[in-house]
Design an enzyme around this catalytic site. Structure first.
Site, short mmCIF file in Angstrom:
data_model
loop_
_atom_site.label_atom_id
_atom_site.label_comp_id
_atom_site.label_asym_id
_atom_site.label_seq_id
_atom_site.Cartn_x
_atom_site.Cartn_y
_atom_site.Cartn_z
N LYS A 130 -8.56 5.26 -6.85
CA LYS A 130 -8.90 6.35 -7.78
C LYS A 130 -10.18 7.05 -7.34
O LYS A 130 -10.28 8.28 -7.40
CB LYS A 130 -9.04 5.80 -9.19
N GLY A 134 0.82 -1.20 0.00
CA GLY A 134 0.00 0.00 0.00
C GLY A 134 0.85 1.24 0.00
O GLY A 134 2.07 1.17 0.19
N PRO A 135 0.23 2.40 -0.21
CA PRO A 135 0.98 3.66 -0.25
C PRO A 135 1.61 3.97 1.12
O PRO A 135 1.25 3.34 2.11
CB PRO A 135 -0.10 4.70 -0.57
N PRO A 136 2.53 4.93 1.17
CA PRO A 136 3.18 5.26 2.43
C PRO A 136 2.17 5.79 3.44
O PRO A 136 1.20 6.43 3.06
CB PRO A 136 4.16 6.37 2.06
N GLY A 137 2.41 5.51 4.71
CA GLY A 137 1.62 6.09 5.78
C GLY A 137 0.25 5.47 5.99
O GLY A 137 -0.60 6.06 6.64
N VAL A 138 0.03 4.28 5.44
CA VAL A 138 -1.27 3.64 5.68
C VAL A 138 -1.19 2.65 6.84
O VAL A 138 -2.16 1.96 7.11
CB VAL A 138 -1.80 2.92 4.42
N GLY A 139 -0.07 2.57 7.50
CA GLY A 139 0.00 1.77 8.71
C GLY A 139 0.61 0.40 8.53
O GLY A 139 0.43 -0.48 9.37
N LYS A 140 1.40 0.18 7.47
CA LYS A 140 2.00 -1.14 7.26
C LYS A 140 3.00 -1.47 8.37
O LYS A 140 2.94 -2.54 8.97
CB LYS A 140 2.70 -1.18 5.89
N THR A 141 3.88 -0.52 8.61
CA THR A 141 4.89 -0.76 9.65
C THR A 141 4.23 -0.92 11.00
O THR A 141 4.57 -1.80 11.78
CB THR A 141 5.86 0.43 9.71
N SER A 173 -4.19 3.91 -18.14
CA SER A 173 -5.55 4.22 -17.70
C SER A 173 -5.98 5.65 -18.02
O SER A 173 -7.12 6.01 -17.81
CB SER A 173 -5.70 3.94 -16.21
P1 ADP Z 1 3.68 2.78 6.43
O1 ADP Z 1 4.56 1.77 7.07
O2 ADP Z 1 2.54 2.17 5.69
O3 ADP Z 1 4.37 3.78 5.59
P2 ADP Z 1 3.25 3.68 9.11
O4 ADP Z 1 2.96 2.38 9.73
O5 ADP Z 1 4.60 4.26 9.32
O6 ADP Z 1 2.96 3.62 7.57
O7 ADP Z 1 2.15 4.71 9.56
C1 ADP Z 1 2.36 6.09 9.73
C2 ADP Z 1 1.69 6.57 11.00
O8 ADP Z 1 0.27 6.52 10.86
C3 ADP Z 1 2.01 5.70 12.18
O9 ADP Z 1 2.22 6.51 13.30
C4 ADP Z 1 0.76 4.85 12.36
O10 ADP Z 1 0.56 4.47 13.70
C5 ADP Z 1 -0.33 5.76 11.90
N1 ADP Z 1 -1.44 5.01 11.33
C6 ADP Z 1 -1.56 4.54 10.09
N2 ADP Z 1 -2.72 3.89 9.92
C7 ADP Z 1 -3.36 3.94 11.09
C8 ADP Z 1 -4.63 3.45 11.56
N3 ADP Z 1 -5.46 2.77 10.76
N4 ADP Z 1 -4.97 3.69 12.82
C9 ADP Z 1 -4.16 4.39 13.63
N5 ADP Z 1 -2.96 4.89 13.28
C10 ADP Z 1 -2.57 4.67 12.02
#
Ligand code: ADP
Length: 796
Positions: free
Chosen positions: A723, A357-364, A680
């Site tokens: 999209k 998924g895109p950055p910042g969606v909570g993968k880590t 697309s």
């Molecule tokens: P990724 O690894 O996908 O780039 P991160 O895991 O670093 O993203 O997430 C970025 C920040 O957003 C983190 O502090 C994370 O806890 C928070 N975050 C992302 N998704 C959620 C969620 N669904 N609920 C709560 N916090 C979230």
């Protein structure tokens, strides 16, 4: 001439003619002989015994040549021996010994042969040579103590005979040598003999000197080294790093650590090597670092694992809002793992979880939650930019500054052999001539091989089989196929506005407020958050949102110090403008008016869905086509396909006759700094071109996505959810989607669909019917027959 003389036998002393000598006389026979001499004319014969230890020598025990001497003085010593000073006069030959109360002998003079008759013609030069040889001899012989008076005397001697005799007197030769000088009557031969003895001795001195020099040198070197070593030890002790202590400490650490046999043997061997090395040598440093690596790695340390899926579910929910589907998939994955493990089914090869998924969606943060819920350590390692196999697997120790690879470094950080190991950005890994890192990674991830992972630096097999690997990626397209096959992919598409607001309100705002020491002093209103999301960010995740919330908190903290307000201050949307400055994305919703040559496309990039503005202009020219805006190959081809289709159907759409020869076209995709690719945007480009060529305006409140074929069919595309989220965030309500994507609407959140008005299209004609603003020549002829026969399902 024959005459008779009393004889004194000497044990180890030869008296030579023309010399003065002190002789000790103790034996009764010798005393009697001395008395006889004194009572006559003081002449006495001194002869040397062949063997010194015989007390009463007879004729056969004495040499046949002796020295006729004159007694000069006799001194009686306290022990009754007599010290007799004699002067040597001439060589005599003993013809017979006469036994009686004393020893007597019949003698004849041994005539010295004249110098002229010698064999050596150049006697004078031999004299000189012998003198300087003796000079040298006297200098080097430590047992010979001659004062300068004697040496001076000797230098004054001109005749060969006396010279030979005097030298023989002084020299520290043994009795046999001296006796042979005495016996030599021929002067030149005598001198040669003396010279020969001197040379022999000088040579011996030389060898001795060399030998002793060598011995000394050796001793010096040994001593020096010993000394330096002792000194070094003292210094090291002073500095607190005693080498022997270090070796002992290392050995104890190795014994105490629960190492596998191979690792232990290896470590002990290295300690042995270290012990033999000089302490400061670079080699020693290398060995030390290597030993530290072995000792710092976990080999048996392990966290107790709690595999309880319902507990994990609680933790995931507590840490993350929404993400229903990814959470569900993760729990399923863990459930299967748990069951398979309980069944001890050796056949089951657990796949590797891959969060995409895109950055910042909570993968880590999902990965971290999984680790936490299972009670395991968590390590994260980015593979972004890794292009060398050695980064995964380490460099051989022959390289200077070599290190273990990143996998082992991660294990060191984890400190246990069963951590959750997150491999970030697996899609950003590239291969080049230095070797393919993905093949090394395959080995890491393969449960069949990873219990004996081979790191080049470590050289001992390392067990990774207890590690739970999780990978993340922004997109699947660049992940090498063999890796992808090993992975269970879970897509995390990105958040809606509503979800972002919830995440901010529930998690990020409380967190940032607390981290900035503003608990109970600061809060953000929903309006403020909405403004931050819509006007200050354009992202699928919440990373920038989080950063901006932190910025608001930081600036507020500063103000609090100045103003110290009471109670909680609610930051509203106006204050957000004040704190964050001019919003970068204010114009996002502006272009909804109809325009000529402008359409809104929808694209799916690694940062999530985005809207793409596409512009087209047509000017008189020669039929040139320019495509700008950092377009990838696929996007360019798709633009050419769109134009080819329009050429073929020019009259149908009322396009200028022969426009491909008379007009130049320029298509530009905005935000030229971001590279874009994919097919697309096909229908959006075609629409902009038709509008530019006919001069008719197209609607600005519609966004569209779809691939176009050479015959005008609209084919399915990927990333529908992302999209639509992008269109939604951009405030667009009307969206055109390929008919074949109808099923994908299921993935789109209900809240978003409610706001959207989606029209499905399967041909380009249908697109234009929606897009052309009423009032112009909208009447197109019915579809040509070839469109009708086109195979359905060509989009599959
Ligand atoms: P990724 O690894 O996908 O780039 P991160 O895991 O670093 O993203 O997430 C970025 C920040 O957003 C983190 O502090 C994370 O806890 C928070 N975050 C992302 N998704 C959620 C969620 N669904 N609920 C709560 N916090 C979230």
């Amino acid at each position: 001439m024959d005459w008779e003389l009393p004889v004194i036998a000497l044990r180890n002393q030869v008296v030579l003619p023309r010399t003065l000598e002190n002789v000790d006389v103790g034996r009764p026979k010798s005393k009697r002989a001395l008395e006889e001499a004194q009572s006559a004319d003081n002449r006495v014969l001194l002869v040397v015994q062949r063997e010194a230890r015989i007390d009463d020598p007879g004729a056969s025990d004495l040499y046949d040549v002796g020295t006729l001497c004159v007694v000069k003085q006799v001194i009686r010593l306290p022990d009754d021996t007599l010290q007799v000073l004699v002067e040597g006069r001439e060589r005599v030959k003993i013809d017979a010994y006469l036994e009686g109360p004393s020893l007597r002998a019949e003698v004849t003079t041994l005539e010295e042969t004249a110098e002229e008759e010698g064999t050596n013609g150049d006697l004078a030069s031999l004299v000189e040579q012998t003198k300087s040889a003796f000079q040298e001899y006297a200098q080097q012989n430590k047992n010979l103590r001659l004062d300068s008076f004697h040496l001076e005397n000797l230098r004054g001697l001109k005749e060969a005979g006396p010279l030979a005799d005097v030298i023989a007197k002084y020299a520290t030769w043994d009795v046999a040598d001296k006796q042979s000088v005495l016996e030599e009557a021929a002067v030149p031969q005598r001198l040669e003999l003396v010279y020969g003895f001197l040379s022999r001795d000088l040579e011996r001195f030389d060898t001795e000197k060399q030998l002793s020099a060598r011995v000394k040198q050796q001793m010096d070197a040994n001593q020096r080294e010993y000394f330096l070593r002792e000194q070094m030890k003292a210094i090291q002790k002073e500095l607190g790093n005693d080498e022997t202590d270090e070796i002992e400490a290392l050995k104890t650490r190795i014994e105490e650590k629960d190492l596998p046999e191979a690792a232990k043997d290896r470590a002990l061997k290295e300690v042995d090597r270290l012990e033999k090395m000089p302490n400061g040598s670079p080699e020693a440093t290398v060995v030390r670092t290597y030993l530290d690596t072995i000792l710092d790695l976990p080999w048996s340390e392990m966290d107790e694992e709690t595999l309880d899926v319902s507990h994990t579910a609680e933790v995931l929910d507590a840490d993350h809002y929404a993400l229903e589907e990814p959470k569900e998939r993760i729990l399923e994955f863990l459930a299967v793992r748990q069951l398979a493990k309980n069944a001890e089914d050796a056949q089951y090869k657990a796949p590797i979880l891959c969060l995409v998924g895109p950055p910042g969606v909570g993968k880590t943060s999902l990965g971290a939650s999984i680790a936490r819920s299972m009670g395991r350590a968590f390590v994260r390692m980015s593979l972004g930019g890794v292009r060398d196999e050695a980064e995964i697997r380490g460099h051989r120790r022959t390289y200077i500054g070599s290190m273990p690879g990143r996998i082992l470094q991660g294990m060191k950080t984890a400190g246990t052999i069963n951590p959750v190991f997150l491999l970030d950005e697996i899609d950003k890994m590239t291969a080049d001539f230095r070797g393919d890192p993905s093949s090394a990674l395959l080995e890491v991830l393969d449960p069949e091989q990873n219990d004996t992972f081979a790191d080049h630096y470590l050289e001992i097999p390392y067990d990774l089989s207890k590690v739970m690997f999780i990978t993340t990626a922004n997109s699947l397209s660049t992940i090498p196929r063999p890796l992808l096959d090993r992975m269970e992919v879970i897509q995390i598409p990105g958040y809606t506005l509503h979800e972002k607001l919830e995440i901010a309100t529930r998690y990020r705002v409380p967190r940032q407020v607390r981290d900035h020491g503003l608990t109970d002093k600061l809060d953000l209103t929903q309006d403020a958050l909405r403004r931050i999301v819509t006007e200050y960010t354009r992202e699928a995740g919440v990373r920038n949102l989080d950063r901006l919330i932190a910025k608001v908190a930081r600036k507020s903290a500063r103000r609090y110090l100045d103003e110290a307000w009471d109670g909680t201050r609610d930051v509203d949307d106006a204050m957000v403008r004040d704190l964050l400055g001019v919003p970068p994305y204010r114009d996002e919703r502006a272009e909804t008016e109809p325009h000529v040559g402008l359409t809104h496309g929808l694209a799916w990039t690694s940062v999530g869905g985005v809207t793409l503005d596409i512009e087209a202009v047509s000017v008189p020219g020669k039929g040139k086509v320019a495509l700008t805006g950092q377009l990838g190959e696929v996007m360019k081809e798709s633009a050419h396909a769109a134009i080819a289709y329009l050429r073929n159907h020019a009259s149908e759409y009322h396009l200028p006759e022969g426009f491909h020869e008379t007009r130049d076209l320029h298509v530009h995709v905005l935000e030229g700094a971001t590279p874009k690719d994919g097919p697309s945007a096909g229908i959006a480009i075609a629409t902009a071109v038709v509008s530019a060529l006919t001069g008719r305006a197209v609607r600005g409140d519609v966004a569209m996505t779809g691939e176009i074929t050479l015959r005008g069919r609209v084919l399915a595309i990927g990333g529908v959810k992302e999209k639509l989220l992008a269109a939604h965030q951009a405030g667009i309500q009307d969206v055109l989607l390929p008919e074949d994507n109808r099923a994908n609407l299921e993935d789109v959140p209900e809240a978003v669909l409610q706001d959207l008005n989606v029209t499905f299209v399967s041909t380009f004609r249908e697109v234009l019917e929606v897009m052309l603003v009423p009032g112009g020549e909208t009447a197109f002829p019915p579809p040509a027959s070839e469109d009708a026969v086109e195979r359905p399902g060509a989009s599959a």
